[in-house]
Write a protein that holds these residues in place. Structure first.
Motif, PDB file in Angstrom:
ATOM      1  N   HIS A 234     -12.563  -0.058  10.780  1.00  0.00           N
ATOM      2  CA  HIS A 234     -11.506   0.611  11.536  1.00  0.00           C
ATOM      3  C   HIS A 234     -10.819   1.694  10.690  1.00  0.00           C
ATOM      4  N   PRO A 235     -11.511   2.798  10.481  1.00  0.00           N
ATOM      5  CA  PRO A 235     -10.930   3.885   9.670  1.00  0.00           C
ATOM      6  C   PRO A 235      -9.744   4.561  10.342  1.00  0.00           C
ATOM      7  N   GLU A 236      -9.473   4.217  11.601  1.00  0.00           N
ATOM      8  CA  GLU A 236      -8.322   4.793  12.304  1.00  0.00           C
ATOM      9  C   GLU A 236      -6.993   4.190  11.847  1.00  0.00           C
ATOM     10  N   ILE A 237      -7.039   3.091  11.136  1.00  0.00           N
ATOM     11  CA  ILE A 237      -5.814   2.448  10.636  1.00  0.00           C
ATOM     12  C   ILE A 237      -5.118   3.366   9.629  1.00  0.00           C
ATOM     13  N   THR A 238      -3.792   3.480   9.756  1.00  0.00           N
ATOM     14  CA  THR A 238      -3.029   4.346   8.843  1.00  0.00           C
ATOM     15  C   THR A 238      -1.991   3.586   8.027  1.00  0.00           C
ATOM     16  N   PRO A 263       0.269   7.014  -0.650  1.00  0.00           N
ATOM     17  CA  PRO A 263       0.461   6.751   0.792  1.00  0.00           C
ATOM     18  C   PRO A 263       0.006   7.894   1.697  1.00  0.00           C
ATOM     19  N   GLU A 264      -0.646   8.939   1.126  1.00  0.00           N
ATOM     20  CA  GLU A 264      -0.983  10.117   1.936  1.00  0.00           C
ATOM     21  C   GLU A 264      -1.869   9.762   3.119  1.00  0.00           C
ATOM     22  N   ASP A 265      -2.864   8.899   2.903  1.00  0.00           N
ATOM     23  CA  ASP A 265      -3.771   8.491   3.976  1.00  0.00           C
ATOM     24  C   ASP A 265      -3.387   7.146   4.581  1.00  0.00           C
ATOM     25  N   ILE A 266      -3.059   6.195   3.718  1.00  0.00           N
ATOM     26  CA  ILE A 266      -2.761   4.837   4.164  1.00  0.00           C
ATOM     27  C   ILE A 266      -1.486   4.353   3.477  1.00  0.00           C
ATOM     28  N   SER A 267      -0.531   3.903   4.276  1.00  0.00           N
ATOM     29  CA  SER A 267       0.658   3.248   3.713  1.00  0.00           C
ATOM     30  C   SER A 267       0.370   1.760   3.526  1.00  0.00           C
ATOM     31  N   VAL A 268       0.917   1.169   2.460  1.00  0.00           N
ATOM     32  CA  VAL A 268       0.661  -0.236   2.160  1.00  0.00           C
ATOM     33  C   VAL A 268       1.980  -0.952   1.878  1.00  0.00           C
ATOM     34  N   LYS A 278       6.853  -2.802  -9.021  1.00  0.00           N
ATOM     35  CA  LYS A 278       7.497  -1.513  -9.308  1.00  0.00           C
ATOM     36  C   LYS A 278       6.793  -0.756 -10.425  1.00  0.00           C
ATOM     37  N   GLU A 279       5.902  -1.449 -11.166  1.00  0.00           N
ATOM     38  CA  GLU A 279       5.187  -0.808 -12.264  1.00  0.00           C
ATOM     39  C   GLU A 279       3.851  -0.218 -11.820  1.00  0.00           C
ATOM     40  N   TYR A 280       3.351  -0.674 -10.682  1.00  0.00           N
ATOM     41  CA  TYR A 280       2.055  -0.209 -10.194  1.00  0.00           C
ATOM     42  C   TYR A 280       2.149   1.249  -9.787  1.00  0.00           C
ATOM     43  N   ILE A 281       1.018   1.944  -9.780  1.00  0.00           N
ATOM     44  CA  ILE A 281       0.986   3.334  -9.335  1.00  0.00           C
ATOM     45  C   ILE A 281       0.021   3.444  -8.168  1.00  0.00           C
ATOM     46  N   PRO A 282       0.488   3.778  -6.963  1.00  0.00           N
ATOM     47  CA  PRO A 282       1.897   4.015  -6.611  1.00  0.00           C
ATOM     48  C   PRO A 282       2.687   2.703  -6.612  1.00  0.00           C
ATOM     49  N   THR A 316      19.094 -27.158   5.502  1.00  0.00           N
ATOM     50  CA  THR A 316      18.149 -26.259   4.839  1.00  0.00           C
ATOM     51  C   THR A 316      18.878 -25.073   4.232  1.00  0.00           C
ATOM     52  N   PHE A 317      18.576 -24.790   2.974  1.00  0.00           N
ATOM     53  CA  PHE A 317      19.148 -23.618   2.303  1.00  0.00           C
ATOM     54  C   PHE A 317      18.219 -22.436   2.537  1.00  0.00           C
ATOM     55  N   ILE A 318      18.773 -21.342   3.068  1.00  0.00           N
ATOM     56  CA  ILE A 318      17.966 -20.176   3.417  1.00  0.00           C
ATOM     57  C   ILE A 318      18.392 -18.972   2.588  1.00  0.00           C
ATOM     58  N   VAL A 319      17.413 -18.317   1.963  1.00  0.00           N
ATOM     59  CA  VAL A 319      17.642 -17.045   1.289  1.00  0.00           C
ATOM     60  C   VAL A 319      17.049 -15.948   2.165  1.00  0.00           C
ATOM     61  N   THR A 320      17.855 -14.973   2.544  1.00  0.00           N
ATOM     62  CA  THR A 320      17.402 -13.905   3.444  1.00  0.00           C
ATOM     63  C   THR A 320      16.683 -12.807   2.664  1.00  0.00           C
ATOM     64  N   ALA A 321      15.502 -12.442   3.134  1.00  0.00           N
ATOM     65  CA  ALA A 321      14.703 -11.409   2.469  1.00  0.00           C
ATOM     66  C   ALA A 321      15.097 -10.020   2.946  1.00  0.00           C
ATOM     67  N   GLU A 322      14.762  -9.031   2.139  1.00  0.00           N
ATOM     68  CA  GLU A 322      14.964  -7.638   2.525  1.00  0.00           C
ATOM     69  C   GLU A 322      13.799  -6.824   1.986  1.00  0.00           C
ATOM     70  N   THR A 323      13.610  -5.625   2.517  1.00  0.00           N
ATOM     71  CA  THR A 323      12.505  -4.781   2.085  1.00  0.00           C
ATOM     72  C   THR A 323      12.951  -3.836   0.984  1.00  0.00           C
ATOM     73  N   VAL A 324      12.118  -3.734  -0.050  1.00  0.00           N
ATOM     74  CA  VAL A 324      12.345  -2.755  -1.112  1.00  0.00           C
ATOM     75  C   VAL A 324      11.311  -1.649  -0.916  1.00  0.00           C
ATOM     76  N   TYR A 325      11.775  -0.468  -0.495  1.00  0.00           N
ATOM     77  CA  TYR A 325      10.863   0.645  -0.218  1.00  0.00           C
ATOM     78  C   TYR A 325      10.575   1.421  -1.492  1.00  0.00           C
ATOM     79  N   ARG A 326       9.268   1.626  -1.735  1.00  0.00           N
ATOM     80  CA  ARG A 326       8.839   2.384  -2.897  1.00  0.00           C
ATOM     81  C   ARG A 326       7.796   3.439  -2.466  1.00  0.00           C
ATOM     82  N   GLU A 327       6.947   3.869  -3.382  1.00  0.00           N
ATOM     83  CA  GLU A 327       6.095   5.029  -3.138  1.00  0.00           C
ATOM     84  C   GLU A 327       4.957   4.771  -2.172  1.00  0.00           C
TER      85      GLU A 327
END
Length: 334
Positions: A234-238, A263-268, A278-282, A316-327
């Protein structure tokens, strides 16, 4: 051999005070505690762990079951569990169960743990769980039989990621899972992705989701193999969600070999926000949560239940997650 009596005599305190100071069980004045510690150091005295365990009927041993030693995610949490319980006189052993059920049963049957913390997706037999319960082992995060439940909620973070991808024009969005189909759909990440695809304008093609079909591979290799398979079909996936960060690194390697740029072709997007993300490139966009709060609360609840008999059933103890946006996330390609 140096004994507690020798330490007590040198420090000018009772034997009971020596025991309390060295086991961190009761509060004594800092002046007395310092005298005890200084005397113990001078005499090169260490508590006899075995004798203490036998006298109190405890092993002072906590076990932690994880998946994949090669994935640093669980160890980033476990370090805080260990920091808390060792400060209260317990030792901790971490082990990875990938063996058959009989081996697991024998291993746990031959050893005594005061508490077991489960970070794995293994299925445990009713016989094994009953044996642990009968022994009085405190069970943490064992489905349906836990004495203590500490979890993180990723639903909101998943929705935020999907909203972000939608705003960037992505419609053909895939998912690479490191677990099989039943566990994928039972997981908050998989359940949220499949339930909300239409709302965020994503294609609802189930062929865009690939499940793990070989659990002998570690996560990075699974991400690599499945991403190659998915993008070839499925090369149509972006954009790609990947179930954990190590698998996402494998996905990025596969994309590069296939001639795609991220991320130019595919965002991950990964999950767990391990230190290497955070050390990986991108640098990798990932779903994150407070691992220190999570691990510390597990340790606190174990010690509280053992020392005070605290009842955490239904709490139940719940820790709420959040997104960390990077490159690794960008606007959809044309």
């Amino acid at each position: 051999m140096t004994t507690r009596k020798d330490v007590a005599k040198l420090a000018g305190v009772s034997v009971a005070t020596v025991s309390n100071v060295l086991s961190n069980r009761l509060t004594v004045s800092e002046e007395k505690a310092e005298r005890v510690r200084a005397a113990a150091k001078q005499l090169n005295y260490f508590p006899n762990h075995t004798a203490r365990s036998l006298s109190l009927g405890l092993s002072y041993h906590i076990g932690v079951i994880i998946n994949e030693f090669t994935n640093p995610y669980h160890m980033e949490i476990v370090q805080y569990v260990g920091k808390y319980v060792t400060a209260h006189g317990f030792m901790m052993t971490v082990f990875d169960f990938q063996e058959d059920a009989n081996t697991v049963f024998r291993f746990l049957g031959e050893r005594q743990f005061d508490a077991l913390v489960n970070f794995s997706s293994n299925v445990y037999s009713e016989e094994l769980l009953k044996m642990l319960k009968d022994r009085g082992t405190i069970l943490v995060n064992f489905a349906n039989v836990s004495d203590i439940e500490v979890h993180h909620d990723v639903t909101g973070a998943m929705e935020d990621c999907m909203r972000k991808l939608s705003s960037l024009g992505h419609k053909k969005v895939g998912y690479v899972s490191v677990v099989d189909a039943p566990r994928f759909y039972a997981d908050e990440r998989g359940a949220t992705f499949t339930a909300r695809r239409k709302e965020f304008g994503f294609d609802e093609n189930d062929d865009f989701i690939l499940f793990n079909d070989d659990f002998s591979r570690e996560s990075g290799e699974t991400g690599y193999v499945l991403t190659k398979r998915l993008m070839t079909a499925h090369p149509e996936i972006t954009a790609l969600f990947v179930m954990n960060d190590v698998a996402a690194f494998g996905a990025l390697r596969a994309l590069k070999e296939l001639g795609y740029s991220c991320p130019e072709d595919i965002s991950v997007i990964g999950c767990d926000d391990i230190i290497l993300s955070k050390e990986y490139i991108p640098s990798l966009t990932s779903i994150s949560f407070d691992k220190e709060a999570y691990g510390t609360e597990i340790g606190r609840r174990i010690i509280s239940r053992m020392s005070d008999g605290a009842d955490y059933s239904g709490n139940t103890f719940i820790v709420t997650a959040e997104t960390v946006y990077r490159e690794s996330v960008a606007k959809r390609r044309d």
